[in-house]
Design a protein around this motif. Structure first.
Motif, short mmCIF file in Angstrom:
data_model
loop_
_atom_site.label_atom_id
_atom_site.label_comp_id
_atom_site.label_asym_id
_atom_site.label_seq_id
_atom_site.Cartn_x
_atom_site.Cartn_y
_atom_site.Cartn_z
N PRO A 762 -26.62 38.67 -32.88
CA PRO A 762 -27.14 37.41 -33.43
C PRO A 762 -26.54 36.18 -32.77
N GLU A 763 -25.24 36.25 -32.46
CA GLU A 763 -24.58 35.11 -31.86
C GLU A 763 -25.14 34.80 -30.48
N LYS A 764 -25.36 35.85 -29.67
CA LYS A 764 -25.87 35.65 -28.32
C LYS A 764 -27.33 35.20 -28.32
N LYS A 765 -28.09 35.68 -29.30
CA LYS A 765 -29.47 35.22 -29.41
C LYS A 765 -29.51 33.72 -29.70
N ILE A 766 -28.58 33.25 -30.53
CA ILE A 766 -28.51 31.81 -30.83
C ILE A 766 -28.11 31.02 -29.59
N TRP A 767 -27.19 31.57 -28.78
CA TRP A 767 -26.80 30.87 -27.56
C TRP A 767 -28.00 30.73 -26.62
N ARG A 768 -28.78 31.81 -26.52
CA ARG A 768 -29.96 31.75 -25.64
C ARG A 768 -30.95 30.69 -26.13
N LEU A 769 -31.16 30.63 -27.44
CA LEU A 769 -32.07 29.62 -27.97
C LEU A 769 -31.54 28.22 -27.71
N ALA A 770 -30.22 28.04 -27.81
CA ALA A 770 -29.62 26.73 -27.53
C ALA A 770 -29.87 26.33 -26.08
N MET A 771 -29.77 27.30 -25.18
CA MET A 771 -30.00 27.02 -23.76
C MET A 771 -31.46 26.61 -23.53
N ILE A 772 -32.38 27.40 -24.07
CA ILE A 772 -33.81 27.10 -23.90
C ILE A 772 -34.13 25.72 -24.50
N GLY A 773 -33.60 25.47 -25.70
CA GLY A 773 -33.85 24.21 -26.37
C GLY A 773 -33.33 23.02 -25.61
N ARG A 774 -32.14 23.17 -24.98
CA ARG A 774 -31.56 22.08 -24.22
C ARG A 774 -32.45 21.72 -23.02
N VAL A 775 -32.94 22.75 -22.32
CA VAL A 775 -33.80 22.49 -21.16
C VAL A 775 -35.10 21.81 -21.60
N LEU A 776 -35.73 22.36 -22.63
CA LEU A 776 -37.00 21.79 -23.08
C LEU A 776 -36.83 20.36 -23.58
N SER A 777 -35.72 20.08 -24.25
CA SER A 777 -35.48 18.72 -24.73
C SER A 777 -35.38 17.73 -23.57
N ARG A 778 -34.84 18.20 -22.43
CA ARG A 778 -34.74 17.32 -21.27
C ARG A 778 -36.13 16.93 -20.73
N PHE A 779 -37.13 17.71 -21.14
CA PHE A 779 -38.50 17.45 -20.65
C PHE A 779 -39.44 17.05 -21.79
N ASN A 780 -38.87 16.31 -22.74
CA ASN A 780 -39.67 15.65 -23.77
C ASN A 780 -40.26 16.57 -24.83
N PHE A 781 -39.81 17.81 -24.89
CA PHE A 781 -40.27 18.67 -25.98
C PHE A 781 -39.53 18.31 -27.26
N ARG A 782 -40.24 18.41 -28.36
CA ARG A 782 -39.59 18.31 -29.67
C ARG A 782 -39.24 19.74 -30.09
N VAL A 783 -37.96 20.00 -30.27
CA VAL A 783 -37.46 21.36 -30.45
C VAL A 783 -36.87 21.55 -31.84
N GLU A 784 -37.25 22.67 -32.48
CA GLU A 784 -36.64 23.07 -33.76
C GLU A 784 -36.22 24.52 -33.66
N ILE A 785 -34.99 24.81 -34.11
CA ILE A 785 -34.46 26.17 -34.08
C ILE A 785 -34.11 26.58 -35.51
N ASN A 786 -34.68 27.68 -35.95
CA ASN A 786 -34.37 28.23 -37.27
C ASN A 786 -34.04 29.71 -37.10
N GLU A 787 -32.75 30.04 -37.36
CA GLU A 787 -32.25 31.40 -37.20
C GLU A 787 -32.53 31.89 -35.78
N ASP A 788 -33.35 32.96 -35.60
CA ASP A 788 -33.55 33.48 -34.24
C ASP A 788 -34.90 33.05 -33.65
N MET A 789 -35.46 31.95 -34.17
CA MET A 789 -36.75 31.48 -33.64
C MET A 789 -36.66 30.03 -33.21
#
Length: 848
Positions: A762-789
């Motif tokens: 679970p911890e590593k899945k959250i890290w991966r989502l944080a990485m994806i979210g950070r990249v998308l945020s840099r390109f104007n995406f509105r990002v929401e993360i809830n648990e593993d989604m």
């Protein structure tokens, strides 16, 4: 409704490919209707806020068109998911009913009576117009002298239009009026007046006019007549003073031609301009015509029972008088004698001022004044007494036209209310000197940008603040000039905090542009990459009338803006306001809120916003997680070890691929699919040749290793069209859904993305989502993360900008399948994110 739901369920089970295709087609129709709705809302908002006085028939036409387009829009969404969105129809009906109440259609009557004597005309007030009704009441209720005469009724006017088939001719002409184009106004006016003058007065109307003439003049055919306008709404709440024609010295045989001249004057440029400023429909101002015997006056003039300039603080009447006909007075060609008379004692004169001698300069020297007045004191006192009586009769201060014949007999020609606004502003002054453009500032002011498109007018100044996407909205400082890549509806949260908005992309027909106009927030769109040249914190002045940005604070423009704000609103704007309150405000702003529901829609704009949001969501859930059916899909053969089925929704694959069962990536014609695949196949991604990417979780549950990894139950799916792609991607123990539109219309372009699951801790899945979210945020995406989604959204960017973000998303999908197994920490994940963002920001800079 129950049958619709059962049918829909059966189709999803037994014919899912047909369901998908129909829903996509409905979504395409939804986008077309959405575009129509937003354009119509934008047009109405521009007319209201600038303002652009327009014939009310055009307003009614635009509102009806918007109602129809909104209804079709709702039908598209209902067809996409039958039985789910039916309450929208009730909301639409409620709003439409309220609007219909504000757009009543006046009753048009073409039957007799066509001519009424003044003594009896008061019995039919709806047929007379203000001027004739006032004279008829004076004859009935007072002993004040008014000449005998008659009225050609509004029914006769409608009969004239019907006889000559002019109703549609006039309606078409009026819908094309635009006061910002004087040349077009004159052209339409000339055309309508010619059409009226070419018409024939119906025989029955001519007969009634002749009978009325004989009732007044008997057999004396030497009587000459004054033929005057008495339109509905004239000399009532609005005056229409001097807007319509008066024809004097008319012989009996010329009465019908003079009558048509007065009717035609209803469409003169000045009358059209006046009516449009007051927001009156043409059908609200049908023309009655007053016919009176001519007087050969020795003096005539105008009396105000209350000084309209209030120089006497409400204590005096004002009488103006000129020798002969009063036309020289009302047309401004003669300077009158002036009498100021006490309202408390009409025999008491507060002042008398003779007019200057003809030909004098009018400087006020005693030698330039006439020695005698054209009206004696007794006559002036009589007029004052009559004026107070008329004021008591009507309950309002009066503007009275009078005449004195050669025998010194006085008569009243007209009595109408004086228009004295409570704020002291002359409403007639509103119709002149309306600036259409801001003044050019002094030469020393530097222009920073002048390529934008005004979407909401206004002028404001403040420090520049850049954001990269919706994720930065909460950090926008109050009082700033916001510079943003696009204008999502979520910006509604800052309309009260920022001074102006400058957008690289966007359209004046977008949801946020409508909100900006509603709140008077200056908005300029279409600045492109030049918007990034404005320095963070730099003070600028935004002129959103012209779409120009100036360096520093430009006081000249700010002072001009303050003057515009202090001007009273047009009557046209006041009439538009209740309509726009049912059309323009956007109250549904947060799709995640429980109030984002059909029952909460209060305006057409709410309906459009709700349908667009839900329509996009319906497409986002286009293919069920099990991917059942889709019998028309084709297998994809590619170097990437991925099992994928491709369904062409129309224009997504080359024609040569239509007749085969297997396709290659080079067969893609779909713009968003090409971009995603470009990211997936980027040279920096290394794919493991020994690992086939399918739904391993599903495989574990049902197969026991019995069937092939290439089964459609485990495959990824791509549904493609020319400007559209919907992907359900399965990578081992996680999946991603991507729904994208990328074409030439920024308002339709969108990317919706969901990423869920994984085989790591679970911890590593959250890290991966944080990485994806950070990249998308840099390109104007509105990002929401809830648990593993993770859910991300990017809307309303131009085609190239959308394509870049789709390549970034594809790249992320290619880089991340097994990252949840190998990431060492959150810092490690975020460091990787920064490297990826830098790579694609450089790619974006190269493309630009």
């Amino acid at each position: 409704m129950a049958l619709q739901k059962i049918t829909s369920w059966a189709e999803r089970i037994f014919s899912p490919d047909k369901v998908v295709l129909r829903r996509f087609n409905m979504f395409q129709s939804l986008l077309r209707e959405d575009r129509k709705c937003l354009k119509l809302i934008t047009k109405l908002e521009e007319i209201h806020h600038r303002p652009i006085p327009t014939d009310w028939s055009r307003i009614a036409m635009l509102v009806q068109a918007l109602s129809t387009a909104t209804h079709r829009l709702i039908d598209c969404l209902v067809a996409m998911r039958p039985g789910t969105y039916d309450p929208l129809t009730h909301s639409h009906s409620r709003i439409s009913a309220d609007l219909t109440g504000l757009l009543p259609e006046p009753e048009i009557i073409t039957s007799p009576p066509y001519a009424l004597p003044l003594d009896k005309a008061w019995e039919h007030p709806q047929m007379l117009g203000g001027k004739a009704l006032a004279l008829s009441r004076i004859r009935k209720e007072t002993r004040i002298p008014v000449q005998p005469g008659f009225v050609i009724t509004t029914n006769a006017f409608h009969a004239f239009l019907e006889e000559n088939n002019l109703q549609q001719v006039i309606a078409r002409g009026l819908r094309g009026l635009n006061l910002q184009r004087p040349d077009r106004l004159r052209k339409i006016s000339d055309s309508l007046q010619r059409a009226v003058m070419a018409g024939k007065v119906p025989d029955i109307v001519q007969t009634r006019i002749l009978a009325a003439i004989q009732d007044v003049a008997g057999t004396d055919q030497s009587t000459v007549w004054a033929v005057r306008s008495s339109a509905s709404a004239e000399d009532g709440e609005v005056s229409f003073a001097g807007q319509y024609a008066t024809v004097l010295d008319v012989r009996q045989e010329d009465i019908c031609e003079a009558y048509k001249t007065v009717l035609a004057s209803k469409y003169a440029p000045r009358a059209l301009t006046y009516r449009l400023h007051y927001g009156l429909d043409d059908n609200q101002t049908p023309m009655a015509v007053l016919v009176l015997p001519m007087i050969a006056p020795r003096a005539s003039g105008v009396m105000y029972t209350m000084d309209p300039l209030d120089m006497c603080k409400g204590s005096c009447l004002v009488i103006t008088a000129v020798p002969g006909l009063g036309t020289r007075l009302v047309d401004g060609s003669a300077v009158p004698d002036i009498f100021l008379i006490s309202r408390n004692d009409p025999k008491h004169f507060l002042a008398k001022q003779p007019a200057p001698e003809e030909g004098s300069s009018g400087t006020g020297s005693q030698n330039a004044q006439r020695n005698t007045l054209c009206l004696d004191d007794a006559a002036a006192t009589t007029l004052a007494e009559w004026g107070l009586e008329l004021e008591a009769l009507t309950g309002a201060p009066q503007d009275v036209e009078w005449a004195q014949d050669q025998m010194a007999n006085l008569t009243i020609l007209q009595s109408r209310p004086i228009h004295m606004p409570e704020d002291g502003t002359d409403p007639e002054a509103l119709f002149h000197d309306q600036p259409q453009d801001t003044p050019a500032p002094s030469n020393h002011v530097a222009v920073l940008l002048e390529v934008g498109t005004p979407a909401s007018v206004g002028i404001s100044t403040g420090p520049v603040h850049h954001i990269t996407g919706e994720g930065d909205i909460s950090e926008i400082p109050s009082g700033s000039i916001l510079v943003t890549p696009n204008i999502p509806p979520s910006l509604v949260h800052v309309v009260h905090n920022v001074k102006a908005v400058l957008a690289e992309h966007g359209s004046k027909a977008s949801h946020f542009a409508s909100v900006a106009r509603e709140f008077g927030l200056p908005l300029v769109v279409g600045l492109g990459s030049l918007a990034t040249t404005l320095a963070q914190g730099q003070t600028v002045t935004v002129d959103a009338y012209r779409g120009v940005v100036y360096d520093g604070e430009v006081r000249e423009l700010l002072e001009w803006q303050e003057k515009q704000k202090s001007r009273p609103t047009f009557p046209f704007q006041r009439k538009m306001k209740p309509l726009m309150e049912l059309i323009s405000p956007l109250t549904l702003t947060d799709p995640a809120s429980s109030s984002f529901a059909p029952e909460s829609c209060r305006t057409y704009h709410d309906l459009v916003r709700f349908v667009h949001e839900k329509g996009t969501q319906e497409m986002f859930s286009l293919v069920e997680a099990k991917g059942r059916g889709l019998r028309s899909s084709k297998s994809l053969e590619a170097d990437i070890p991925m099992v994928m089925q491709v369904l062409d929704l129309g224009g997504g694959l080359r024609e040569s691929a239509q007749s085969v069962k297997t396709v290659r990536p080079e067969d893609f014609l779909s713009a968003p699919m090409q971009a995603v695949w470009s990211g997936l196949s980027d040279r920096d991604i290394t794919w493991s040749k020994g690992l086939v990417h399918v739904d391993w979780e599903r495989f574990d549950q049902v197969s026991g290793g019995i069937f092939s990894l290439k089964s459609s139950l485990l495959a990824s799916y791509a549904l493609v069209a020319a400007n559209y792609a919907h992907l359900l991607l399965r990578f081992g123990y996680h999946f991603a859904v991507l729904d994208a539109m990328s074409g030439s219309r920024p308002e339709e372009n969108h990317i919706q993305f969901r990423f869920k699951g994984g085989g790591g801790s679970p911890e590593k899945k959250i890290w991966r989502l944080a990485m994806i979210g950070r990249v998308l945020s840099r390109f104007n995406f509105r990002v929401e993360i809830n648990e593993d989604m993770l859910e991300a959204k990017c809307m309303r960017l131009g085609h190239e900008a959308t394509q870049l973000r789709l390549r970034v998303t594809g790249y992320l999908l290619g880089c991340t399948p097994l990252l949840d197994m190998v990431l060492e920490s959150e810092d490690h994940a975020l460091a990787m994110a920064e490297e990826m963002a830098k790579k694609w920001q450089n790619e974006g800079n190269k493309n630009e």
